[in-house]
Motif scaffolding. Structure first.
Motif, mmCIF file in Angstrom:
data_model
loop_
_atom_site.group_PDB
_atom_site.id
_atom_site.type_symbol
_atom_site.label_atom_id
_atom_site.label_comp_id
_atom_site.label_asym_id
_atom_site.label_seq_id
_atom_site.Cartn_x
_atom_site.Cartn_y
_atom_site.Cartn_z
ATOM 1 N N SER A 83 46.208 14.901 33.190
ATOM 2 C CA SER A 83 44.972 14.162 32.936
ATOM 3 C C SER A 83 44.257 13.801 34.230
ATOM 4 N N VAL A 84 45.021 13.385 35.238
ATOM 5 C CA VAL A 84 44.424 13.059 36.536
ATOM 6 C C VAL A 84 43.781 14.303 37.152
ATOM 7 N N SER A 85 44.452 15.435 37.060
ATOM 8 C CA SER A 85 43.912 16.667 37.631
ATOM 9 C C SER A 85 42.636 17.105 36.913
ATOM 10 N N GLN A 86 42.623 17.004 35.598
ATOM 11 C CA GLN A 86 41.423 17.384 34.848
ATOM 12 C C GLN A 86 40.251 16.454 35.163
ATOM 13 N N TRP A 87 40.524 15.172 35.305
ATOM 14 C CA TRP A 87 39.446 14.225 35.648
ATOM 15 C C TRP A 87 38.897 14.515 37.045
ATOM 16 N N ALA A 88 39.803 14.814 38.013
ATOM 17 C CA ALA A 88 39.364 15.054 39.393
ATOM 18 C C ALA A 88 38.553 16.337 39.498
ATOM 19 N N ARG A 89 38.783 17.307 38.620
ATOM 20 C CA ARG A 89 38.071 18.578 38.697
ATOM 21 C C ARG A 89 36.773 18.595 37.886
ATOM 22 N N THR A 90 36.537 17.547 37.068
ATOM 23 C CA THR A 90 35.336 17.538 36.214
ATOM 24 C C THR A 90 34.472 16.309 36.510
ATOM 25 N N THR A 91 34.668 15.252 35.778
ATOM 26 C CA THR A 91 33.803 14.078 35.901
ATOM 27 C C THR A 91 34.103 13.213 37.118
ATOM 28 N N GLY A 92 35.215 13.423 37.758
ATOM 29 C CA GLY A 92 35.585 12.563 38.881
ATOM 30 C C GLY A 92 35.208 13.092 40.235
ATOM 31 N N LEU A 93 34.474 14.191 40.292
ATOM 32 C CA LEU A 93 34.104 14.756 41.595
ATOM 33 C C LEU A 93 33.220 13.802 42.388
ATOM 34 N N ASP A 94 32.196 13.239 41.722
ATOM 35 C CA ASP A 94 31.296 12.318 42.431
ATOM 36 C C ASP A 94 32.025 11.066 42.881
ATOM 37 N N LEU A 133 35.168 10.784 43.678
ATOM 38 C CA LEU A 133 36.044 11.107 44.804
ATOM 39 C C LEU A 133 35.248 11.228 46.102
ATOM 40 N N HIS A 134 34.064 11.850 46.037
ATOM 41 C CA HIS A 134 33.247 12.020 47.238
ATOM 42 C C HIS A 134 32.598 10.711 47.686
ATOM 43 N N SER A 135 32.444 9.753 46.774
ATOM 44 C CA SER A 135 31.792 8.491 47.127
ATOM 45 C C SER A 135 32.717 7.512 47.837
ATOM 46 N N GLN A 136 34.003 7.813 47.906
ATOM 47 C CA GLN A 136 34.939 6.916 48.566
ATOM 48 C C GLN A 136 34.790 7.013 50.082
ATOM 49 N N SER A 137 35.257 5.993 50.774
ATOM 50 C CA SER A 137 35.190 5.951 52.227
ATOM 51 C C SER A 137 36.613 5.756 52.771
ATOM 52 N N PRO A 138 37.207 6.756 53.365
ATOM 53 C CA PRO A 138 36.700 8.130 53.530
ATOM 54 C C PRO A 138 36.757 8.894 52.204
ATOM 55 N N PRO A 139 36.003 9.972 52.073
ATOM 56 C CA PRO A 139 35.996 10.727 50.808
ATOM 57 C C PRO A 139 37.375 11.322 50.518
ATOM 58 N N LEU A 140 37.691 11.377 49.235
ATOM 59 C CA LEU A 140 38.956 11.957 48.789
ATOM 60 C C LEU A 140 38.752 13.442 48.472
ATOM 61 N N ASP A 141 39.728 14.235 48.834
ATOM 62 C CA ASP A 141 39.637 15.682 48.635
ATOM 63 C C ASP A 141 40.006 16.020 47.190
#
Length: 231
Positions: A56-67, A69-77
């Motif tokens: 579930s975490v992987s599916q979220w990170a590859r779809t709706t969670g991209l923005d 992840l990038h909005s974090q400081s520092p951004p998450l890969d």
């Protein structure tokens, strides 16, 4: 999130590097998934985590969670949350105890087993022939002596029972000795023979100086040929 039924039974070892990867997500993932994830990433986490949660975490990170992840400081890969990255360095179902691996038998062991089977069949046939042969011989001898039929049958049965018990005892003794010798033979074959490895390396150089001289000569000839072509 869609989850396959077989993955719900799988457990993944919760390693320290996996904890460090999952804990930053608790503040940005959806509340229901964050609640489930926090129960495994708490201060005293369990030794395993369900495969379905990581999926579930992987599916979220590859779809709706991209923005997110990038909005974090520092951004998450986002690639750090793919299933390959999450499962790297972990163990699947560490709580299960799997049976020991039994290697398949070699050709020599299979031939030995076939030979032992033929010997066992031959021994059983010999035992049956001995029983019936002795019983018939006693019955025939009693007939020559003029015994009555009932006494002849009883004597033949008695002799057959005695021979059968004797053959059974001898067969059990032979079987026990054969099994012990077979186990010793298999153990000795599985031991590593250091002399065999030395033989496999090939014959040693008789005169190392001759080999070095031949190599030097070939190098000099090649160099001279190259110089001639350039001229």
């Amino acid at each position: 999130m869609g989850q396959t039924e077989p993955s719900e039974d799988l457990k993944i070892s919760l390693e320290s590097h996996l904890l460090d990867t999952l804990r930053p997500l608790e503040a940005i993932i959806p509340s229901d998934l964050a609640k489930t994830l926090s129960s495994y990433t708490c201060s005293s986490p369990p030794p395993t985590i369900p495969y379905s949660v990581l999926q579930s975490v992987s599916q979220w990170a590859r779809t709706t969670g991209l923005d997110a992840l990038h909005s974090q400081s520092p951004p998450l890969d986002p690639h750090a949350y793919s299933m390959i990255s999450l499962l790297a360095g972990t163990t699947t179902s560490p709580e299960r105890k799997f049976g020991a691996y039994v290697p398949p038998k070699g050709l020599d062991e299979m031939e030995a087993a076939k030979a032992a089977e033929r010997k066992s069949i031959t021994a059983l046939l010999n035992a049956l022939l001995s029983i019936f042969g002795c019983a018939f011989a006693v019955w025939w001898a009693a007939d020559r002596l003029g015994w009555k039929n009932e006494w002849r049958v009883l004597l033949a049965l008695f002799v057959a029972i005695v021979i059968a018990v004797t053959e059974a005892i001898l067969y059990l003794l032979w079987q026990s000795r054969r099994s012990s010798s077979t186990s010793k033979r298999v153990k000795s074959r599985r031991k590593v023979d250091p002399s065999r490895h030395k033989k496999d390396e090939g014959p040693a150089d008789i005169n190392p100086g001759e080999k070095s001289e031949s190599i030097t000569t070939s190098v000099d000839e090649t160099t001279d040929a190259g110089l001639r072509r350039r001229q």
